[in-house]
Design an enzyme around this catalytic site. Structure first.
Site, mmCIF file in Angstrom:
data_model
loop_
_atom_site.group_PDB
_atom_site.id
_atom_site.type_symbol
_atom_site.label_atom_id
_atom_site.label_comp_id
_atom_site.label_asym_id
_atom_site.label_seq_id
_atom_site.Cartn_x
_atom_site.Cartn_y
_atom_site.Cartn_z
ATOM 1 N N ASP A 96 29.941 36.701 20.256
ATOM 2 C CA ASP A 96 30.620 38.039 20.663
ATOM 3 C C ASP A 96 29.884 38.701 21.321
ATOM 4 O O ASP A 96 28.515 38.691 21.398
ATOM 5 C CB ASP A 96 31.485 38.602 19.539
ATOM 6 C CG ASP A 96 30.584 39.086 18.559
ATOM 7 O OD1 ASP A 96 29.366 39.325 18.591
ATOM 8 O OD2 ASP A 96 31.117 39.517 17.395
ATOM 9 N N GLY A 98 29.111 42.177 20.652
ATOM 10 C CA GLY A 98 28.875 43.245 19.857
ATOM 11 C C GLY A 98 29.694 44.305 19.903
ATOM 12 O O GLY A 98 29.332 45.191 19.383
ATOM 13 N N GLN A 193 41.886 44.126 27.274
ATOM 14 C CA GLN A 193 42.095 45.370 26.487
ATOM 15 C C GLN A 193 43.428 45.959 26.835
ATOM 16 O O GLN A 193 44.100 45.363 27.717
ATOM 17 C CB GLN A 193 40.897 46.035 26.499
ATOM 18 C CG GLN A 193 39.700 45.564 25.683
ATOM 19 C CD GLN A 193 39.966 45.443 24.308
ATOM 20 O OE1 GLN A 193 40.782 46.000 23.620
ATOM 21 N NE2 GLN A 193 38.984 44.822 23.562
ATOM 22 N N GLY A 220 41.193 43.872 20.783
ATOM 23 C CA GLY A 220 41.699 45.201 20.437
ATOM 24 C C GLY A 220 43.460 45.105 19.580
ATOM 25 O O GLY A 220 43.934 45.865 19.609
ATOM 26 N N ASP A 270 39.027 33.585 15.360
ATOM 27 C CA ASP A 270 38.059 33.254 14.496
ATOM 28 C C ASP A 270 37.955 34.626 13.552
ATOM 29 O O ASP A 270 38.929 35.871 13.894
ATOM 30 C CB ASP A 270 36.812 33.879 15.468
ATOM 31 C CG ASP A 270 36.574 35.045 15.660
ATOM 32 O OD1 ASP A 270 35.767 36.113 15.081
ATOM 33 O OD2 ASP A 270 37.278 35.449 16.503
ATOM 34 N N CYS A 308 44.538 19.812 -1.177
ATOM 35 C CA CYS A 308 43.172 19.995 -0.414
ATOM 36 C C CYS A 308 42.274 18.966 -0.638
ATOM 37 O O CYS A 308 42.250 18.457 -1.528
ATOM 38 C CB CYS A 308 42.697 21.590 -0.840
ATOM 39 S SG CYS A 308 41.162 21.709 0.249
ATOM 40 N N CYS A 310 39.119 18.980 0.447
ATOM 41 C CA CYS A 310 37.445 19.611 0.325
ATOM 42 C C CYS A 310 37.057 19.184 -0.844
ATOM 43 O O CYS A 310 37.467 18.978 -1.932
ATOM 44 C CB CYS A 310 37.655 20.973 0.674
ATOM 45 S SG CYS A 310 37.686 21.998 -1.254
ATOM 46 N N CYS A 313 37.912 20.927 -4.278
ATOM 47 C CA CYS A 313 39.167 20.603 -4.788
ATOM 48 C C CYS A 313 38.983 19.116 -5.422
ATOM 49 O O CYS A 313 39.627 18.807 -6.507
ATOM 50 C CB CYS A 313 40.317 20.858 -3.968
ATOM 51 S SG CYS A 313 40.692 22.420 -3.404
ATOM 52 N N HIS A 339 36.120 25.577 0.516
ATOM 53 C CA HIS A 339 37.270 25.576 -0.012
ATOM 54 C C HIS A 339 38.139 26.347 1.232
ATOM 55 O O HIS A 339 39.380 25.787 1.825
ATOM 56 C CB HIS A 339 37.994 25.946 -1.446
ATOM 57 C CG HIS A 339 39.493 25.945 -1.435
ATOM 58 N ND1 HIS A 339 40.438 24.912 -1.060
ATOM 59 C CD2 HIS A 339 40.235 27.132 -1.225
ATOM 60 C CE1 HIS A 339 41.551 25.072 -1.258
ATOM 61 N NE2 HIS A 339 41.648 26.480 -1.080
#
Length: 376
Positions: A96, A98, A193, A220, A270, A308, A310, A313, A339
Protein backbone atom coordinates in the site's frame (compact mmCIF):
# COMPACT_ATOMS: atom_id res chain seq x y z
CA UNK A 1 4.68 -1.36 -23.42
CA UNK A 2 3.74 -4.65 -21.75
CA UNK A 3 1.99 -4.39 -18.39
CA UNK A 4 3.53 -6.10 -15.36
CA UNK A 5 0.06 -7.11 -14.14
CA UNK A 6 -2.95 -8.11 -16.26
CA UNK A 7 -6.45 -9.44 -15.58
CA UNK A 8 -8.10 -12.42 -17.26
CA UNK A 9 -11.87 -12.81 -16.88
CA UNK A 10 -13.05 -16.43 -16.62
CA UNK A 11 -16.72 -16.26 -15.63
CA UNK A 12 -19.44 -13.85 -14.44
CA UNK A 13 -22.15 -15.15 -12.09
CA UNK A 14 -25.33 -14.60 -14.11
CA UNK A 15 -27.34 -13.91 -10.94
CA UNK A 16 -25.00 -11.28 -9.48
CA UNK A 17 -22.12 -9.01 -10.47
CA UNK A 18 -19.55 -11.44 -9.11
CA UNK A 19 -16.73 -12.42 -11.42
CA UNK A 20 -14.14 -15.16 -11.44
CA UNK A 21 -10.74 -14.36 -12.89
CA UNK A 22 -6.97 -14.53 -12.74
CA UNK A 23 -4.57 -11.67 -12.02
CA UNK A 24 -1.26 -12.39 -13.76
CA UNK A 25 1.82 -10.94 -11.98
CA UNK A 26 5.62 -11.30 -12.29
CA UNK A 27 5.63 -13.66 -9.27
CA UNK A 28 2.72 -15.84 -10.28
CA UNK A 29 -1.01 -15.92 -10.90
CA UNK A 30 -3.70 -14.98 -8.38
CA UNK A 31 -7.12 -16.63 -8.60
CA UNK A 32 -9.86 -14.13 -7.85
CA UNK A 33 -11.88 -13.12 -5.91
CA UNK A 34 -9.12 -13.34 -3.32
CA UNK A 35 -8.49 -12.44 0.31
CA UNK A 36 -4.94 -11.15 0.84
CA UNK A 37 -3.29 -11.54 4.27
CA UNK A 38 -1.50 -8.43 5.54
CA UNK A 39 2.18 -8.54 6.43
CA UNK A 40 2.62 -5.00 7.70
CA UNK A 41 6.27 -5.28 8.75
CA UNK A 42 7.30 -7.69 5.97
CA UNK A 43 5.76 -10.53 7.98
CA UNK A 44 2.22 -11.78 8.49
CA UNK A 45 2.21 -11.74 12.27
CA UNK A 46 3.55 -15.02 13.75
CA UNK A 47 3.45 -16.82 10.37
CA UNK A 48 6.35 -18.28 8.41
CA UNK A 49 6.21 -18.03 4.59
CA UNK A 50 5.99 -21.82 4.45
CA UNK A 51 2.91 -21.83 6.70
CA UNK A 52 1.30 -19.12 4.59
CA UNK A 53 1.82 -21.17 1.45
CA UNK A 54 1.17 -24.69 2.70
CA UNK A 55 -1.37 -24.25 5.52
CA UNK A 56 -3.09 -20.94 4.74
CA UNK A 57 -2.73 -21.35 0.95
CA UNK A 58 -2.19 -17.61 0.54
CA UNK A 59 -1.60 -16.56 -3.05
CA UNK A 60 -0.50 -12.98 -2.36
CA UNK A 61 0.33 -10.92 0.73
CA UNK A 62 0.53 -7.21 1.52
CA UNK A 63 3.20 -5.10 3.16
CA UNK A 64 3.09 -1.54 4.41
CA UNK A 65 5.06 1.32 2.87
CA UNK A 66 4.83 3.62 5.90
CA UNK A 67 6.04 1.04 8.42
CA UNK A 68 8.84 -0.34 6.24
CA UNK A 69 10.02 3.19 5.47
CA UNK A 70 10.37 3.84 9.20
CA UNK A 71 12.03 0.49 9.90
CA UNK A 72 14.19 -1.05 8.63
CA UNK A 73 14.15 1.58 5.85
CA UNK A 74 13.45 1.03 2.15
CA UNK A 75 17.15 1.35 1.29
CA UNK A 76 17.92 -1.69 3.45
CA UNK A 77 15.11 -3.70 1.85
CA UNK A 78 16.41 -2.72 -1.59
CA UNK A 79 19.94 -3.73 -0.58
CA UNK A 80 18.55 -7.13 0.47
CA UNK A 81 17.21 -7.60 -3.06
CA UNK A 82 13.67 -6.34 -2.45
CA UNK A 83 10.84 -7.58 -0.25
CA UNK A 84 10.59 -11.00 -1.89
CA UNK A 85 14.17 -11.92 -0.99
CA UNK A 86 14.17 -10.00 2.28
CA UNK A 87 11.23 -11.98 3.68
CA UNK A 88 11.72 -15.21 1.71
CA UNK A 89 8.38 -14.99 -0.12
CA UNK A 90 8.36 -16.02 -3.79
CA UNK A 91 4.70 -15.29 -4.56
CA UNK A 92 3.11 -11.92 -5.42
CA UNK A 93 3.29 -8.97 -3.01
CA UNK A 94 1.25 -5.76 -2.91
CA UNK A 95 2.46 -2.69 -1.02
CA UNK A 96 0.00 0.00 0.00
CA UNK A 97 1.07 3.63 -0.29
CA UNK A 98 1.11 4.40 3.44
CA UNK A 99 -1.65 6.96 2.97
CA UNK A 100 -4.06 5.38 5.44
CA UNK A 101 -1.37 5.12 8.12
CA UNK A 102 -0.14 8.69 7.58
CA UNK A 103 -3.64 10.15 7.63
CA UNK A 104 -4.60 8.18 10.73
CA UNK A 105 -1.95 10.28 12.53
CA UNK A 106 -4.46 13.12 12.56
CA UNK A 107 -2.73 15.14 15.28
CA UNK A 108 0.77 14.40 13.99
CA UNK A 109 0.59 15.43 10.32
CA UNK A 110 0.08 18.42 8.01
CA UNK A 111 -1.33 18.03 4.49
CA UNK A 112 -0.29 20.39 1.67
CA UNK A 113 -0.47 20.17 -2.11
CA UNK A 114 3.13 19.01 -2.16
CA UNK A 115 2.53 16.11 0.23
CA UNK A 116 2.23 15.27 3.92
CA UNK A 117 4.56 16.14 6.75
CA UNK A 118 4.14 13.76 9.66
CA UNK A 119 5.73 12.67 12.90
CA UNK A 120 6.76 9.06 13.35
CA UNK A 121 4.55 7.14 15.78
CA UNK A 122 7.77 5.44 16.95
CA UNK A 123 9.93 8.35 18.08
CA UNK A 124 8.22 11.58 17.01
CA UNK A 125 10.80 12.32 14.29
CA UNK A 126 9.59 14.43 11.36
CA UNK A 127 9.19 12.98 7.86
CA UNK A 128 7.66 14.02 4.54
CA UNK A 129 5.77 11.90 2.02
CA UNK A 130 5.19 13.31 -1.45
CA UNK A 131 3.86 11.21 -4.34
CA UNK A 132 7.39 11.10 -5.70
CA UNK A 133 8.83 9.95 -2.37
CA UNK A 134 6.22 7.22 -2.04
CA UNK A 135 7.08 5.95 -5.53
CA UNK A 136 10.76 5.91 -4.57
CA UNK A 137 9.97 3.84 -1.49
CA UNK A 138 7.62 1.42 -3.24
CA UNK A 139 10.02 0.87 -6.14
CA UNK A 140 12.78 0.09 -3.63
CA UNK A 141 10.53 -2.40 -1.84
CA UNK A 142 9.91 -4.11 -5.18
CA UNK A 143 6.36 -5.44 -4.83
CA UNK A 144 4.44 -6.67 -7.88
CA UNK A 145 1.56 -4.24 -7.23
CA UNK A 146 2.07 -0.79 -5.74
CA UNK A 147 -0.48 1.86 -4.83
CA UNK A 148 -0.57 5.54 -5.70
CA UNK A 149 -0.46 8.05 -2.84
CA UNK A 150 -3.92 9.11 -1.72
CA UNK A 151 -5.76 10.73 1.15
CA UNK A 152 -8.21 8.55 3.03
CA UNK A 153 -10.98 10.80 4.38
CA UNK A 154 -12.33 10.10 7.85
CA UNK A 155 -16.00 9.21 8.32
CA UNK A 156 -17.99 11.36 8.34
CA UNK A 157 -16.48 14.20 6.29
CA UNK A 158 -18.17 17.22 4.76
CA UNK A 159 -18.80 17.41 1.04
CA UNK A 160 -16.36 20.29 0.61
CA UNK A 161 -13.56 18.54 2.50
CA UNK A 162 -14.15 15.29 0.62
CA UNK A 163 -14.21 17.07 -2.76
CA UNK A 164 -10.93 18.89 -2.10
CA UNK A 165 -9.33 15.71 -0.81
CA UNK A 166 -10.51 13.65 -3.80
CA UNK A 167 -9.24 16.23 -6.29
CA UNK A 168 -5.87 16.36 -4.55
CA UNK A 169 -5.70 12.55 -4.62
CA UNK A 170 -6.22 12.68 -8.39
CA UNK A 171 -3.44 15.26 -8.80
CA UNK A 172 -1.18 13.09 -6.65
CA UNK A 173 -2.06 10.09 -8.85
CA UNK A 174 -0.82 12.01 -11.90
CA UNK A 175 2.46 12.72 -10.11
CA UNK A 176 2.77 9.07 -9.01
CA UNK A 177 2.31 7.86 -12.57
CA UNK A 178 4.92 10.33 -13.84
CA UNK A 179 7.39 9.28 -11.12
CA UNK A 180 6.87 5.52 -11.47
CA UNK A 181 9.53 4.10 -13.81
CA UNK A 182 9.65 0.37 -13.10
CA UNK A 183 6.51 -0.37 -15.14
CA UNK A 184 7.68 -3.68 -16.61
CA UNK A 185 8.06 -5.26 -13.16
CA UNK A 186 5.57 -3.32 -11.03
CA UNK A 187 1.96 -2.34 -11.64
CA UNK A 188 0.85 0.99 -10.16
CA UNK A 189 -2.85 1.02 -9.19
CA UNK A 190 -4.94 4.17 -8.87
CA UNK A 191 -7.19 4.63 -5.83
CA UNK A 192 -10.74 5.91 -6.27
CA UNK A 193 -11.77 8.25 -3.46
CA UNK A 194 -14.76 10.52 -2.88
CA UNK A 195 -16.11 9.40 0.47
CA UNK A 196 -19.82 8.64 0.52
CA UNK A 197 -20.80 11.12 -2.20
CA UNK A 198 -21.74 9.41 -5.45
CA UNK A 199 -20.91 12.34 -7.71
CA UNK A 200 -17.42 12.57 -6.19
CA UNK A 201 -16.85 8.83 -6.62
CA UNK A 202 -17.92 9.15 -10.26
CA UNK A 203 -15.60 12.09 -10.89
CA UNK A 204 -12.69 10.34 -9.16
CA UNK A 205 -13.20 7.17 -11.22
CA UNK A 206 -13.51 9.05 -14.51
CA UNK A 207 -10.36 11.10 -13.93
CA UNK A 208 -8.29 8.12 -12.81
CA UNK A 209 -9.45 5.92 -15.69
CA UNK A 210 -8.17 8.59 -18.10
CA UNK A 211 -4.72 7.99 -16.59
CA UNK A 212 -4.95 4.34 -17.71
CA UNK A 213 -3.60 2.58 -14.62
CA UNK A 214 -3.22 -1.23 -14.92
CA UNK A 215 -5.57 -1.68 -11.95
CA UNK A 216 -7.88 0.30 -9.66
CA UNK A 217 -8.74 0.26 -5.98
CA UNK A 218 -11.62 1.65 -3.94
CA UNK A 219 -10.32 3.49 -0.90
CA UNK A 220 -12.04 5.34 1.90
CA UNK A 221 -14.86 2.90 2.70
CA UNK A 222 -15.09 0.38 5.53
CA UNK A 223 -13.89 3.22 7.76
CA UNK A 224 -16.63 3.09 10.39
CA UNK A 225 -19.73 3.81 8.35
CA UNK A 226 -22.98 1.78 8.72
CA UNK A 227 -23.05 -1.40 6.64
CA UNK A 228 -25.87 -0.15 4.42
CA UNK A 229 -23.78 2.89 3.44
CA UNK A 230 -20.81 0.61 2.72
CA UNK A 231 -22.88 -1.60 0.42
CA UNK A 232 -24.53 1.36 -1.30
CA UNK A 233 -21.29 3.17 -2.22
CA UNK A 234 -19.57 -0.14 -3.09
CA UNK A 235 -22.33 -1.11 -5.51
CA UNK A 236 -22.32 2.40 -6.98
CA UNK A 237 -18.55 2.57 -7.50
CA UNK A 238 -17.65 -0.87 -8.88
CA UNK A 239 -19.57 -0.45 -12.18
CA UNK A 240 -17.54 2.72 -12.79
CA UNK A 241 -14.31 0.65 -12.80
CA UNK A 242 -12.82 -0.91 -15.95
CA UNK A 243 -13.99 -4.46 -16.64
CA UNK A 244 -10.63 -5.58 -18.07
CA UNK A 245 -8.47 -4.63 -15.07
CA UNK A 246 -8.16 -5.85 -11.46
CA UNK A 247 -10.52 -4.28 -8.92
CA UNK A 248 -9.25 -3.98 -5.36
CA UNK A 249 -11.30 -3.05 -2.28
CA UNK A 250 -8.95 -1.84 0.45
CA UNK A 251 -9.20 -2.80 4.12
CA UNK A 252 -12.02 -5.37 4.11
CA UNK A 253 -11.77 -8.69 5.95
CA UNK A 254 -14.98 -9.75 7.70
CA UNK A 255 -16.73 -12.67 5.99
CA UNK A 256 -19.89 -10.72 5.19
CA UNK A 257 -17.97 -7.80 3.66
CA UNK A 258 -15.84 -10.19 1.59
CA UNK A 259 -18.95 -11.85 0.20
CA UNK A 260 -20.62 -8.49 -0.49
CA UNK A 261 -17.45 -7.31 -2.24
CA UNK A 262 -17.41 -10.40 -4.47
CA UNK A 263 -21.09 -9.97 -5.33
CA UNK A 264 -20.37 -6.37 -6.33
CA UNK A 265 -17.61 -7.50 -8.71
CA UNK A 266 -14.48 -6.91 -6.62
CA UNK A 267 -11.43 -9.13 -7.25
CA UNK A 268 -9.11 -8.42 -4.30
CA UNK A 269 -9.55 -7.56 -0.61
CA UNK A 270 -7.20 -7.32 2.38
CA UNK A 271 -7.38 -6.78 6.12
CA UNK A 272 -5.38 -7.26 9.34
CA UNK A 273 -8.51 -8.66 11.04
CA UNK A 274 -7.76 -12.43 11.10
CA UNK A 275 -4.44 -12.09 12.93
CA UNK A 276 -5.65 -9.20 15.10
CA UNK A 277 -8.60 -11.10 16.54
CA UNK A 278 -6.37 -14.18 16.91
CA UNK A 279 -4.28 -12.18 19.36
CA UNK A 280 -7.49 -11.52 21.31
CA UNK A 281 -8.37 -15.22 21.47
CA UNK A 282 -11.09 -15.20 18.79
CA UNK A 283 -11.63 -17.63 15.91
CA UNK A 284 -13.82 -17.30 12.82
CA UNK A 285 -15.73 -20.49 12.01
CA UNK A 286 -18.41 -21.57 9.53
CA UNK A 287 -20.91 -21.24 12.39
CA UNK A 288 -19.84 -17.79 13.59
CA UNK A 289 -17.19 -16.40 15.90
CA UNK A 290 -15.78 -18.50 18.73
CA UNK A 291 -14.18 -16.53 21.57
CA UNK A 292 -12.03 -19.45 22.61
CA UNK A 293 -10.60 -17.68 25.66
CA UNK A 294 -14.05 -17.96 27.29
CA UNK A 295 -14.47 -20.46 30.14
CA UNK A 296 -17.17 -22.38 28.26
CA UNK A 297 -14.39 -23.98 26.15
CA UNK A 298 -12.29 -25.11 29.13
CA UNK A 299 -13.22 -28.78 28.58
CA UNK A 300 -14.16 -28.60 24.91
CA UNK A 301 -12.16 -31.31 23.12
CA UNK A 302 -13.53 -30.51 19.66
CA UNK A 303 -11.59 -28.55 17.00
CA UNK A 304 -12.22 -24.86 16.47
CA UNK A 305 -14.23 -25.71 13.35
CA UNK A 306 -15.19 -29.24 12.25
CA UNK A 307 -15.48 -28.03 8.65
CA UNK A 308 -11.96 -26.54 8.55
CA UNK A 309 -8.99 -28.26 6.89
CA UNK A 310 -6.25 -26.19 8.56
CA UNK A 311 -3.34 -27.53 10.63
CA UNK A 312 -4.87 -26.17 13.84
CA UNK A 313 -8.24 -27.84 13.41
CA UNK A 314 -6.69 -31.15 12.36
CA UNK A 315 -4.48 -31.36 15.45
CA UNK A 316 -5.73 -29.31 18.44
CA UNK A 317 -8.82 -28.86 20.60
CA UNK A 318 -10.55 -25.69 21.70
CA UNK A 319 -9.60 -26.55 25.29
CA UNK A 320 -5.89 -26.69 24.44
CA UNK A 321 -5.95 -23.46 22.46
CA UNK A 322 -7.85 -21.78 25.30
CA UNK A 323 -5.17 -22.94 27.73
CA UNK A 324 -2.42 -21.48 25.50
CA UNK A 325 -4.20 -18.13 25.16
CA UNK A 326 -4.92 -17.89 28.90
CA UNK A 327 -1.27 -18.72 29.64
CA UNK A 328 -0.08 -16.09 27.13
CA UNK A 329 1.78 -18.73 25.15
CA UNK A 330 2.85 -17.63 21.65
CA UNK A 331 1.70 -20.93 20.17
CA UNK A 332 -1.93 -20.06 20.97
CA UNK A 333 -1.78 -16.93 18.83
CA UNK A 334 0.01 -18.81 16.06
CA UNK A 335 -2.57 -21.59 15.96
CA UNK A 336 -5.47 -19.13 15.93
CA UNK A 337 -3.75 -17.06 13.22
CA UNK A 338 -3.27 -20.11 11.00
CA UNK A 339 -6.92 -20.98 11.44
CA UNK A 340 -8.37 -17.50 10.86
CA UNK A 341 -6.23 -16.87 7.79
CA UNK A 342 -7.10 -20.27 6.35
CA UNK A 343 -10.78 -19.70 7.12
CA UNK A 344 -10.81 -16.58 4.93
CA UNK A 345 -8.75 -18.07 2.08
CA UNK A 346 -11.03 -21.15 2.18
CA UNK A 347 -14.09 -18.89 2.19
CA UNK A 348 -12.87 -17.21 -0.99
CA UNK A 349 -12.09 -20.59 -2.57
CA UNK A 350 -15.73 -21.47 -1.94
CA UNK A 351 -16.87 -18.09 -3.31
CA UNK A 352 -14.97 -18.81 -6.55
CA UNK A 353 -16.69 -22.19 -6.88
CA UNK A 354 -20.11 -20.64 -6.25
CA UNK A 355 -19.48 -17.95 -8.89
CA UNK A 356 -18.66 -20.62 -11.46
CA UNK A 357 -21.98 -22.31 -10.55
CA UNK A 358 -23.92 -18.99 -10.76
CA UNK A 359 -24.91 -19.64 -7.16
CA UNK A 360 -23.19 -16.95 -5.06
CA UNK A 361 -26.40 -15.25 -3.91
CA UNK A 362 -27.80 -18.53 -2.58
CA UNK A 363 -24.49 -19.28 -0.91
CA UNK A 364 -24.55 -15.85 0.73
CA UNK A 365 -27.99 -16.46 2.23
CA UNK A 366 -27.01 -19.89 3.56
CA UNK A 367 -23.73 -18.61 4.95
CA UNK A 368 -25.38 -15.65 6.67
CA UNK A 369 -27.81 -17.98 8.45
CA UNK A 370 -25.03 -20.29 9.67
CA UNK A 371 -22.68 -17.49 10.65
CA UNK A 372 -25.34 -15.54 12.54
CA UNK A 373 -25.67 -12.53 10.26
CA UNK A 374 -29.10 -11.09 9.61
CA UNK A 375 -30.21 -11.52 6.02
CA UNK A 376 -29.70 -8.36 3.96
Amino acid sequence: MSEAVTYELLHIDKNSGARRGIVHTPHGDIETPIFMPVGTQATVKSMTPEELKEEVKAQIILSNTYHLYLRPGHEIVKEAGGLHKFMNWDRPILTDCGGFQVFSLSDLRTITEEGVEFKSHLDGSKHFFSPEKVMEIEEALGADIIMSFDECCPYPSTYEYTKNSMERTTRWAVRCKEAHKNTDKQALFGIIQGGFYEDLRKKSAEDLIKLDFPGYAIGGISVGEPKEEFIKILNYTVPLMPKDKPRYLMGVGTPDYLIEAAIAGIDMCDCVLPTRIARNGTAMTWNGKVVVRNKTYERDWTPLDKECDCYTCKNYSRAYIRHLIKANEILGVRLLSIHNLRFLTKLMERVRIEIESDNLLNFKNDFYKKYGYTKE
